[in-house]
Design an enzyme around this catalytic site. Structure first.
Site, PDB file in Angstrom:
ATOM      1  N   SER A  57      12.423  27.160 -10.273  1.00 24.13           N
ATOM      2  CA  SER A  57      11.938  28.274  -9.442  1.00 24.13           C
ATOM      3  C   SER A  57      12.025  27.932  -7.963  1.00 24.13           C
ATOM      4  CB  SER A  57      10.481  28.589  -9.800  1.00 24.13           C
ATOM      5  OG  SER A  57      10.365  28.868 -11.170  1.00 24.13           O
TER       6      SER A  57
HETATM    7  N1  SAM Z   1       8.834  25.654 -14.397  1.00 24.86           N
HETATM    8  C1  SAM Z   1      10.240  25.373 -14.292  1.00 24.86           C
HETATM    9  C2  SAM Z   1      10.569  24.355 -13.250  1.00 24.86           C
HETATM   10  O1  SAM Z   1       9.678  23.917 -12.511  1.00 24.86           O
HETATM   11  O2  SAM Z   1      11.752  23.969 -13.179  1.00 24.86           O
HETATM   12  C3  SAM Z   1      11.086  26.605 -14.133  1.00 24.86           C
HETATM   13  C4  SAM Z   1      11.169  27.363 -15.375  1.00 24.86           C
HETATM   14  S1  SAM Z   1      12.542  28.421 -15.629  1.00 24.86           S
HETATM   15  C5  SAM Z   1      12.315  29.633 -14.407  1.00 24.86           C
HETATM   16  C6  SAM Z   1      11.959  29.180 -17.150  1.00 24.86           C
HETATM   17  C7  SAM Z   1      12.037  28.276 -18.352  1.00 24.86           C
HETATM   18  O3  SAM Z   1      11.394  28.926 -19.437  1.00 24.86           O
HETATM   19  C8  SAM Z   1      13.456  27.972 -18.801  1.00 24.86           C
HETATM   20  O4  SAM Z   1      13.675  26.589 -18.823  1.00 24.86           O
HETATM   21  C9  SAM Z   1      13.501  28.556 -20.231  1.00 24.86           C
HETATM   22  O5  SAM Z   1      14.310  27.823 -21.139  1.00 24.86           O
HETATM   23  C10 SAM Z   1      12.037  28.505 -20.622  1.00 24.86           C
HETATM   24  N2  SAM Z   1      11.647  29.384 -21.734  1.00 24.86           N
HETATM   25  C11 SAM Z   1      12.027  30.651 -22.016  1.00 24.86           C
HETATM   26  N3  SAM Z   1      11.415  31.093 -23.147  1.00 24.86           N
HETATM   27  C12 SAM Z   1      10.628  30.061 -23.576  1.00 24.86           C
HETATM   28  C13 SAM Z   1       9.754  29.889 -24.692  1.00 24.86           C
HETATM   29  N4  SAM Z   1       9.537  30.839 -25.609  1.00 24.86           N
HETATM   30  N5  SAM Z   1       9.114  28.700 -24.821  1.00 24.86           N
HETATM   31  C14 SAM Z   1       9.298  27.698 -23.923  1.00 24.86           C
HETATM   32  N6  SAM Z   1      10.119  27.803 -22.860  1.00 24.86           N
HETATM   33  C15 SAM Z   1      10.770  28.972 -22.680  1.00 24.86           C
END
Ligand code: SAM
Length: 214
Positions: A57
């Protein structure tokens, strides 16, 4: 732009409000969490690709969510969407050694890289767990704070149930492409919701999220 300049800018823009968030964002070097090819962009206030169609993000969004969560030392936190591990590392820094972050990620290679990044950053109080975070993490519940770093079609009941009374959750809710950031406060009898405004996150894919696209 260097790390200090990025933080100064986030303060000037009003995204960083508290000393705790400022100190943590200065201590945790975002360059350790971005792929090598983006290292020169590590201090740009923009999301960056981390592979598998996912992103780390933008720093202003990390600051906004940390401030909304009213983080304090010693809290137990659930993050859904570990991604690079950066946001979890910032939270881990704010809640100190007595606090604990459980961060769930559904994409196995990202689980591995998040663990490596956290190790490089010297973060000790963050546990990266492989799984579908849309159902929460029943084993670790209840949580003082829950943050969802991907966009959900609605607020999963399982996550509401895993929030402590008096606890706070921040969750983007909307479509696969655009969401409203909702702050949920669990009271003794109910849940109070405040809409912070429009945001753009990658989708929450899972049992209580969007279906995986073919
Ligand atoms: N917090 C992260 C960072 O600091 O880099 C950024 C997160 S990114 C915007 C969103 C993440 O949510 C992705 O890595 C994606 O694979 C994960 N995601 C999507 N659906 C998910 C689920 N049901 N359970 C766990 N992770 C999930």
């Amino acid at each position: 732009m260097g790390l200090k300049e990025m933080i100064e800018r986030l303060k000037r823009m009003g995204y960083i409000k508290s000393e705790e968030v400022e100190k943590a964002m200065l201590k945790v070097d975002r360059a350790l969490f971005v792929p090598p090819r983006y290292e020169s962009h590590a201090y740009s206030d923009t999301p960056l690709e981390i592979g598998h169609g996912q992103t780390i993000s933008a720093p202003h969004m990390v600051a906004i969510m940390c401030e909304l969560l009213e983080l304090k030392q010693g809290l137990k936190i659930l993050e859904v969407g570990a991604g690079s591990g950066y946001h979890a590392a910032i939270i881990g820094e704010i809640i100190r050694e007595k606090g604990k972050v459980y961060t769930v990620e559904r994409i196995a290679p990202l689980v591995e890289s998040a663990r490596e990044n956290l190790e490089k950053a010297g973060t000790k109080n963050v546990n990266v767990i492989m799984g579908d975070g849309s159902i929460g993490l029943a084993g670790g519940s209840p949580f003082d704070r829950i943050l969802i770093t991907c966009g959900a079609p609605s607020i999963p009941e399982s996550l509401k149930e895993q929030l402590k009374v008096g606890g706070l959750m921040v969750i983007p809710v909307g479509t696969r492409y655009y969401q409203d950031l909702i702050i949920v406060k669990r009271t003794a009898k109910d849940y109070e919701m405040i809409n912070w405004g429009g945001v753009v996150f990658v989708p929450l894919i899972g049992d209580h999220g969007f279906k995986r696209q073919m």
